[in-house]
Design an enzyme around this catalytic site. Structure first.
Site, short mmCIF file in Angstrom:
data_model
loop_
_atom_site.label_atom_id
_atom_site.label_comp_id
_atom_site.label_asym_id
_atom_site.label_seq_id
_atom_site.Cartn_x
_atom_site.Cartn_y
_atom_site.Cartn_z
NE ARG A 46 -20.08 38.95 -14.09
CZ ARG A 46 -19.21 39.87 -14.51
NH1 ARG A 46 -17.99 39.94 -13.99
NH2 ARG A 46 -19.55 40.72 -15.45
CE1 TYR A 98 -14.16 15.23 -1.12
CE2 TYR A 98 -13.69 17.34 -2.18
CZ TYR A 98 -14.50 16.23 -2.03
OH TYR A 98 -15.64 16.11 -2.77
CG ASP A 170 -9.81 22.52 3.24
OD1 ASP A 170 -10.63 22.84 4.14
OD2 ASP A 170 -10.16 21.93 2.20
CE LYS A 195 -18.26 18.75 2.85
NZ LYS A 195 -18.03 19.53 1.62
#
Length: 377
Positions: A46, A98, A170, A195
């Site tokens: 982690r 988005y 972004d 993406k």
């Protein structure tokens, strides 16, 4: 070393003991300590994992940032960025973003006392006018999703510096192959790595890169504290996907340029939104800050009834959400990716019942055109 070579060489021979060309998958939760009070640098996956570290260091290198972080999704990455802020803070958000990003601001973080204003950030003047005493950051996309509006990154970075704020970009649509916002003054870059970075429609992941280590350390704490990181197996898939980023982006860009020009000649198409077209209002700014236009095209048809016709008739192009994979996908933003945007805002932006978004793949461009042509008839 040129960017194309840096991309290919991510993770090569990262395991010096074996000389493995491909990064090994360290599929372990725990790491043994050499002795009390000593560590190999890895204690618990982690917090840190060798496979994830390779992809995090790699994306930081490509974006020319100080620190990189890989998350379980793009929304997990954006959520982590927003956790940098506290009750009473105000953030300016690009109006054409988005739908999932808008939903995160509007339906989640407002519950914790963080306010936001939706602004057309393609106008530096309007953006500056929206700044309040408690404004801490500006969050933008450029090009925006789905209307492909362009924001001057350097101009907004200057405004942020003047007001002691942070600029968050972004960069999903263009990737560091075509655009590197940190070099233009941005403080934080986020990606839906699902993406173009991963590139094959088979992996869910997100990425953050920071310009300076001071912010990087805060993100590192949040990533470890919340446990929102990418698994070793998925980290390896992202590394593998990144290897072909340069080749894929070149082909996406080439195909999209041809298809955008073709769409502009079709009688049933009223508007084509693509920064590679000479008619695009943001082309001059885009060309100043980016070296390519990417593979996303939005276009409007003359009749709303033509939308379901196209979506039902396409055969080669897949009717599916998401973008950035090797296969061409088409989607209907008003009812899918941007449904959480209020109707009034959608209509003002042009996200209507006549708008479609095309993620151009790396297939032969003529095959994509032929499929669109028969669907439009």
């Amino acid at each position: 070393m040129n960017l194309e070579s840096k991309i290919v060489h991510i993770g090569i021979n990262s395991d010096k003991k074996t000389g493995a060309i491909s990064t090994p998958i360290y599929n372990t939760a725990s790491f043994a300590h050499p002795a009390l009070g000593k560590s190999t640098g890895f204690d618990y996956t982690r917090s840190k994992n060798p496979t994830r570290q390779v992809v995090e260091d790699g994306i930081a290198l490509l974006e020319n940032g100080s620190d990189g972080f890989a998350f379980s999704s793009g929304m997990a990455a954006i959520t982590t960025v927003l956790m940098l802020y506290k009750t009473g803070d105000h953030i300016i958000l690009a109006d054409d973003c988005y739908g999932g990003t808008y939903r995160l601001f509007n339906k989640l973080f407002t519950n914790y006392g963080i306010s936001f204003s939706v602004v057309d950030t393609s106008s530096a003047k309007l953006t500056a006018a929206a700044i309040k005493e408690n404004t801490k950051a500006i969050f933008i996309e450029t090009p925006t999703n789905p209307m492909m509006k362009i924001t001057d990154i350097a101009a907004l970075a200057g405004i942020c510096k003047e007001h002691n704020m942070q600029l968050i970009v972004d960069n999903t649509f263009l990737t560091p192959y075509f655009q590197r916002p940190l070099e233009l003054g941005a403080d934080i870059v986020v990606h839906s790595g699902t993406k173009y970075l991963a590139g094959h429609n088979d992996l869910l992941c997100g990425v953050i890169v920071t310009r300076e280590n001071t912010i990087g350390e805060k993100i590192r704490f949040l990533q470890n504290a919340t446990g929102n990181m990418l698994s070793p197996n998925d980290s390896w898939l992202l590394i593998r996907g990144l290897k072909t980023l340069g080749l894929r982006m070149e082909k996406h860009n080439e195909n999209a340029g041809k298809i955008a020009k073709w769409l502009s000649t079709q009688p049933h198409i009223t508007n084509v939104y693509y920064p590679g077209l000479l008619t695009h209002p943001g082309k001059k700014i885009h060309d100043k800050q980016a070296s390519g236009c990417g593979g996303i095209i939005s276009f409007a048809v003359d009749d709303a009834a033509r939308v379901p016709q196209i979506l039902s008739r396409v055969k080669f192009i897949q009717f599916a959400e998401s973008l950035g994979g090797v296969e061409s996908l088409i989607t209907f933003p008003a009812c899918q990716t941007h449904m959480d945007i209020p109707l009034k805002i959608r209509q003002q932006l042009g996200i209507t019942d006549k708008l479609l978004r095309l993620s151009v793949g790396i297939e032969n461009s003529q095959d994509i055109i032929d499929d669109l042509q028969q669907a439009l008839q």
